[in-house]
Design a protein around this motif. Structure first.
Motif, PDB file in Angstrom:
ATOM      1  N   ASP A 161      -3.482 -14.741  -4.186  1.00 53.63           N
ATOM      2  CA  ASP A 161      -2.519 -14.232  -5.156  1.00 53.63           C
ATOM      3  C   ASP A 161      -2.956 -14.495  -6.590  1.00 53.63           C
ATOM      4  OD1 ASP A 161      -0.955 -13.311  -3.194  1.00 53.63           O
ATOM      5  OD2 ASP A 161       0.571 -14.869  -3.304  1.00 53.63           O
ATOM      6  N   GLN A 182       3.550  -7.251   6.646  1.00 48.74           N
ATOM      7  CA  GLN A 182       3.057  -8.474   7.263  1.00 48.74           C
ATOM      8  C   GLN A 182       4.212  -9.261   7.891  1.00 48.74           C
ATOM      9  OE1 GLN A 182       0.755 -10.399   4.292  1.00 48.74           O
ATOM     10  NE2 GLN A 182       0.225 -12.107   5.604  1.00 48.74           N
ATOM     11  N   ASP A 183       5.274  -9.426   7.125  1.00 48.91           N
ATOM     12  CA  ASP A 183       6.433 -10.166   7.631  1.00 48.91           C
ATOM     13  C   ASP A 183       7.052  -9.468   8.826  1.00 48.91           C
ATOM     14  OD1 ASP A 183       6.028 -11.885   5.673  1.00 48.91           O
ATOM     15  OD2 ASP A 183       7.946 -11.621   4.635  1.00 48.91           O
ATOM     16  N   ARG A 211       3.144  -6.998   1.854  1.00 44.60           N
ATOM     17  CA  ARG A 211       3.679  -8.277   2.315  1.00 44.60           C
ATOM     18  C   ARG A 211       4.830  -8.072   3.293  1.00 44.60           C
ATOM     19  NH1 ARG A 211       2.367 -12.957  -1.458  1.00 44.60           N
ATOM     20  NH2 ARG A 211       0.459 -11.813  -1.072  1.00 44.60           N
TER      21      ARG A 211
END
Lengths: 806, 56
Positions: free
Chosen positions: A246, A290-291, A287
Motif C-alpha cells: 500500500d 478479495q474480501d 480489495r
C-alpha cells in the motif's frame, strides 16, 4: 440386460435426501425413502402441510441427525445465546451449516407452522444463519433445537460472543468507501470531459475556473475518507519497518493530490483528480473482491465449538445439565453416545468404548472397564455411561491435547516477493524522478518540478497490488466450487513451492466413515439370520451396530417382533440369547470359546447352537483412486512420506501403494509435528495431508497443511485448507494449478512493469498530461485484471475439469 | 454559460441524494444476504389446492 437394470437401480434416489437407494427401500405414501429417518421427516412435513419443500428443489433433505440439547434449558447457557429479550420473547441466532438450497430457506422460514411458539424465523443464507424469535411461554429453545435437528438442520450452537466476532463490520466499512469513491470519481470524470475534448480551453473563464475547484472539492472525501485504508496500512507497515504494497499507492495518491491542488491554485492546469479518484475506486473494488472471496470461508471456528457446552450431571438421582466450566471434581456425569468427554473421569459402572482417534490417531475403539480412567477428549461410542469427574480440564488444556501451540513461523514467500518488488519499485521510481529533476535543472528549469511530480503521479503499483488478489482470488473461488477450500492465497502459493508430501493414514487415506465389513461365515438359514439380526439389534455396542447395518443392507429389514429369551450382554465380551429355539452367541473370540487363528483386524464371532459359524471382520477401506493419485505425484517428482497413529498392520499393503517411502507408525500427534520439523530442517518444503483432528500440530508446522474431511461443513480445524474427501485424488492437479497460478502472476507483473516503463518515460521527459494519465491508468488496471481472471479461469478449466477427476 | 454552473450544482445535489440512499441501504443491511431474498420472493403462499393434494 443385467447391467441395464443395475444402472436404473442406481438412479433411484431417496425422495427426501437424494441419496441413492440400496436394497432396503422404504416405500411410504408412494414415495421411496432410503431410511426411516427420511420418511419420518416427510411425515412430519406432511402433517404440517409443508410439502412445498419438495417441490422447490429436488431431493432437498439432509440426513436426519440426533442431538441432545437439554443444556439449552439451563439459564446460564441460554442467556449466553440470547441477544435480545423482551418479556417472554427471546431473539437469538444459530448457525446452520447444512442449509444448502432454496428449499432449506423455505422450510426454515416456515418453522412457525410447526411450532406455534416460534414467532418468526429468518434465514441469512450467505452467513448460513437462522435468526429466531421465540415465545418462551409456548416453547423452549431446546425443543426448537430438537425440531430443526430432526429436520436435518442441526444448529451449531455458539455463544453470542463468538457470533459477534464472526460478524462482518469491515465489509460494510469498505462498501461505504467504495460508494463514496465511485460517486466522486464518476462526477469528476463528467466534469473533466469538456476539458479533454476542447483541448484545454473552454472559452469561458468562469467555467474554466469553476470546474477544477469543483473537482478539488469532490476529491476531498475520496482522499480523506476512501483512501484512508491505504494510508492506514502503509502507516502500520512503516511502524513495523516493512514496505507494504500500500505504500507506493499511498505515495502515488498523495503526489497526485498535492500536484493537482498546486495546479488548480496556480491555474496551471486541471489537475489529476480524475486519475486519483479512479485509482482509489479501482483499488477498493479489488480489495472488496478479495474480501468477498474469503468471506464465506469461515475458518475461525475452532475447537471450542466442537466441545460440548454442557454435560448432564446426576445429582442424587436428579439429572440436570451444567455448563462444562461449572462441573466440579467428584460429580457424576452421564455421557451419551457420540458425546465428547470434556474432562478426565473414572468410569463408574459397566464398560465403555471410547474413541480416542482425535487424540491418538488410533482408529480402534479402546475398551474401558469399571474403575478405569477415561481421558478428556475421548468420544463415547455406544450406550449411556456414568462417570465420576476426576480432573477438570480447561478448554485450554483440551486444545493443548491437539497441540495447537506450534504456530506457523514461516512467512509467506509471496509476501516476501511483493515486499521486495515494492521496495525495488519505490527505489526505481524515486531515482527516476530525482534523475529527471536533476536533468531538467540543467536544461530547462521550468520543466523540472513538472517532470519530478509526473513520475511520482504516473508510476503506479496498482498492477502489482491487483494481479495477485485477482488471480488467486479467482482460483480460490473456483476451487471452492470443487469443494476444495483454501484459507487464503498464500496457501496456494505455498503449495506451488512444496517438494515433499507427508500423508497421514487414518481418516486421510482411509475412509473411516464407511468401514468395510467382510463376512466370513457359513451360509445361515433364513431363520438363523433373522435371529442373529434380532440379537444384534439389542446391543448398543458399535461393532454390533456396524454389523447389523451391513446385514440389513444385504438382507433387508426383518420382523423385529419376535421375542428374545434369556438375553444377556456381557460388556466387553458379547451378547447371547435365544430366538425361536435358536441359541446364539455373538462376540469376541474368547466369548464364543474358540481358539481359531484369525487376522489381526477387529472381528465379531458368531456361534449358533454351540456351533462356531465364523466371523465378520471390520476393516478400513482406502479411498478410491489413492493409488493412481500417488503414482501421479511420484511422476511429478514429489517425495512422499507416510505417518500414522495406527499400528503397522497395513504396512505391506501401503508398500504396494507408495512403493519404498519412509513410513512411521504409532506416531502421536507430537511425533508427527516433530517429524515435519525434522524434514523442514533438512530444507524441505512440506505439505501435510491430514484429517485435521489428531494431526493439527503437524498441519500447523508444515508449510502447507490440508485437511481431508468427509463433510466440509462440519468441522474446520486450524489448517490451511480443507478438501472434501471425494477430492483427495485431485491433489496432483491442485499442486499443478498452484504452480501455474504463480506463473500467471509473474506474467502479469511483467505486463505491469511494461505499462510503467512507458508511462514513466513519458513523465520523465515532461510530456505527461492529465488526459494521458486518465486514459492510461484505467486501461492498464482493467487489462491486468482481465488477464489475471481470464488466465486463471482458463488454467482451472484445463486442469480440474478433466473427466478423470469427476 | 453560468446557467451550466447552476445545472451542475443541481445535478450534484440529486446525485448525492442517491449516494446517501446507497450508504443508508448498506447500513440497513440490505447487502448482507444477497441470496435468500431472491428466493424468498418466489415462495407462494400455500394455496388450498396444494393442501388438498397433500391431504388426500
Amino acid at each position: 440386460m443385467v447391467h441395464k437394470t443395475k444402472t436404473v437401480a442406481e438412479k433411484q434416489l431417496c425422495y427426501h435426501c437424494g441419496e441413492p437407494l440400496c436394497k432396503d427401500i422404504i416405500i411410504h405414501d408412494d414415495r421411496k425413502f432410503c431410511c426411516e429417518g427420511c420418511s419420518l421427516v416427510y411425515d412430519l412435513l406432511k402433517e404440517n402441510n409443508l410439502c412445498t419443500y419438495y417441490s422447490l428443489s429436488q431431493n432437498p433433505g439432509n440426513k436426519t441427525e440426533t442431538g441432545v440439547f437439554d443444556f439449552l434449558n439451563e439459564p446460564e447457557v441460554k442467556n449466553k445465546l440470547i441477544h435480545y429479550r423482551e418479556g417472554s420473547f427471546i431473539h437469538f441466532r444459530w448457525r446452520i451449516p447444512s442449509m444448502h438450497c432454496s428449499s432449506c430457506i423455505w422450510l426454515l422460514e416456515h418453522l412457525p407452522r410447526m411450532d406455534s411458539g416460534i414467532l418468526t424465523s429468518r434465514v441469512d443464507f450467505t452467513g448460513k444463519q437462522l435468526t429466531l424469535i421465540l415465545d418462551e411461554q409456548k416453547t423452549t429453545m431446546a425443543s426448537v433445537a430438537n425440531l430443526i435437528t430432526r429436520l436435518g438442520y442441526r444448529p451449531l450452537i455458539e455463544s453470542e460472543k463468538a457470533n459477534a466476532v464472526a460478524g462482518v463490520p469491515s465489509y460494510k466499512n469498505l462498501t461505504y468507501r467504495i460508494g463514496v469513491a465511485g460517486f466522486c470519481f464518476a462526477n469528476i470524470m463528467m466534469l473533466s470531459l469538456p476539458e479533454y475534448f476542447s483541448g484545454g480551453s473552454l472559452g469561458d473563464v468562469k467555467l474554466e475556473r469553476f470546474f477544477p475547484y469543483l473537482n478539488l472539492l469532490l476529491s476531498l472525501p475520496v482522499f480523506f475518507y476512501s483512501a484512508g485504508v491505504f494510508f492506514g496500512n502503509s502507516w502500520q507497515g512503516l511502524l513495523q519497518r516493512t514496505a507494504v504494497i500500500d505504500l507506493p499507492i499511498s505515495i502515488g495518491i498523495i503526489a497526485m493530490m498535492l500536484r493537482s491542488v498546486y495546479d488548480v491554485i496556480t491555474a496551471a492546469g486541471p489537475g489529476y483528480f480524475d486519475s486519483m479518484t479512479g485509482l482509489v475506486f479501482f483499488m477498493l473494488i479489488g480489495r472488496k473482491f478479495q474480501d468477498y472471496t474469503f468471506d464465506w470461508l469461515r475458518f475461525d471456528r475452532e475447537f471450542n465449538s466442537y466441545f460440548p457446552m454442557a454435560v448432564t450431571v446426576s445429582d442424587g438421582g436428579v439429572e440436570r445439565s451444567l455448563p462444562v466450566e461449572e462441573v466440579k471434581p467428584g460429580q457424576i456425569a452421564l455421557i451419551r453416545n457420540n458425546e465428547i468427554i470434556p474432562f478426565d473421569s473414572i468410569l463408574r459402572e459397566g464398560t465403555a468404548w471410547i474413541d480416542y482417534s482425535f487424540i491418538s490417531g488410533e482408529s480402534r475403539l479402546s475398551e474401558v472397564h469399571k474403575g478405569e480412567t477415561i481421558y478428556a477428549g475421548g468420544r463415547q461410542k455406544g450406550s449411556l455411561i456414568s462417570v465420576m469427574v476426576k480432573n477438570i480440564a480447561s478448554k485450554k488444556h483440551l486444545e493443548s491435547l491437539w497441540n495447537l501451540s506450534g504456530k506457523k513461523q514461516h512467512q509467506s514467500l509471496f509476501k516476501k516477493l511483493t515486499e521486495k518488488i515494492t521496495q525495488w519499485f519505490m527505489a526505481v521510481t524515486f531515482s527516476v524522478a530525482t534523475g529527471s529533476f536533476v536533468y531538467w535543472q540543467w536544461h530547462n528549469q521550468a520543466v523540472a518540478i513538472h517532470a519530478f511530480t509526473s513520475v511520482l503521479v504516473i508510476a503506479c503499483a496498482c498492477a502489482l497490488l491487483l494481479s495477485s488478489p485477482f488471480t488467486f482470488g479467482n482460483v480460490l473461488r473456483l476451487l471452492g466450487r470443487k469443494k476444495i477450500y483454501l484459507r487464503n492465497h498464500q496457501v496456494l502459493e505455498q503449495l506451488a513451492n512444496v517438494d515433499t508430501i507427508v500423508f497421514d493414514k487414518t481418516g486421510t487415506l482411509t475412509d473411516n466413515e464407511h468401514p468395510v465389513i467382510q463376512l466370513h461365515f457359513d451360509l445361515l438359514s433364513e431363520m438363523e439370520m433373522n435371529a442373529v439380526m434380532l440379537l444384534l439389534r439389542q446391543s448398543t455396542h458399535p461393532l454390533s451396530r456396524m454389523l447389523l447395518d451391513r446385514l440389513i443392507r444385504e438382507n433387508g429389514k426383518r420382523n423385529w417382533m419376535t421375542e428374545i429369551k434369556s438375553f444377556s450382554e456381557i460388556p466387553g465380551a458379547g451378547i447371547s440369547g435365544e430366538v425361536d429355539g435358536i441359541r446364539i452367541k455373538i462376540g469376541s473370540l474368547s466369548f464364543t470359546g474358540r481358539k481359531a487363528d484369525v487376522a489381526r483386524s477387529t472381528s465379531i464371532h458368531i456361534e449358533i447352537n454351540d456351533e462356531y459359524k465364523g466371523y465378520a471382520s471390520v476393516g478400513i477401506k482406502y479411498r478410491e483412486g489413492t493409488k493412481s493419485m500417488i503414482s501421479q505425484l511420484k511422476k511429478d517428482g514429489y517425495s512422499m512420506h507416510l505417518i500414522s497413529g495406527d499400528k503397522d498392520a497395513d504396512r505391506e499393503f501401503l508398500k504396494t501403494l507408495f512403493g519404498d517411502v519412509p513410513m512411521i507408525f504409532e506416531a502421536k500427534p507430537a511425533d508427527k509435528q516433530q517429524y515435519i520439523e525434522l524434514l523442514q530442517k533438512q530444507g524441505k518444503k512440506v505439505l501435510m495431508m491430514g484429517d485435521g483432528l489428531n494431526d493439527t500440530g503437524a498441519l500447523l508446522q508444515s508449510h502447507a497443511g490440508l485437511a481431508v474431511n468427509d463433510s466440509v461443513n462440519n468441522f474446520s480445524p486450524s489448517c490451511d485448507g480443507l478438501l472434501d474427501s471425494s477430492q483427495l485424488t485431485c491433489l496432483p492437479q491442485l499442486l499443478k494449478l498452484s504452480k501455474r497460478a504463480v506463473a500467471v502472476i509473474h506474467l502479469s507483473f511483467i505486463l505491469a512493469l511494461m505499462y510503467n516503463l512507458v508511462a514513466v518515460s513519458v513523465a520523465a521527459v515532461g510530456k505527461l498530461t492529465p488526459v494521458f494519465a486518465a486514459i492510461l491508468m484505467p486501461v492498464s488496471t482493467i487489462s491486468l485484471v482481465v488477464f489475471a481472471v481470464a488466465g486463471s479461469s482458463l488454467l482451472f478449466r484445463k486442469l480440474l475439469s478433466e473427466p478423470s477427476i469427476r | 454559460m453560468s446557467v451550466l454552473i447552476v445545472l451542475i450544482i443541481a445535478s450534484l445535489t440529486v446525485a448525492s441524494g442517491f449516494l446517501i440512499a446507497f450508504l443508508w441501504s448498506v447500513r440497513n443491511g440490505q447487502y448482507d444476504d444477497d441470496y435468500s431474498p431472491s428466493v424468498r420472493m418466489l415462495f407462494d403462499d400455500e394455496t388450498p389446492e396444494i393442501n388438498s393434494k397433500v391431504n388426500s
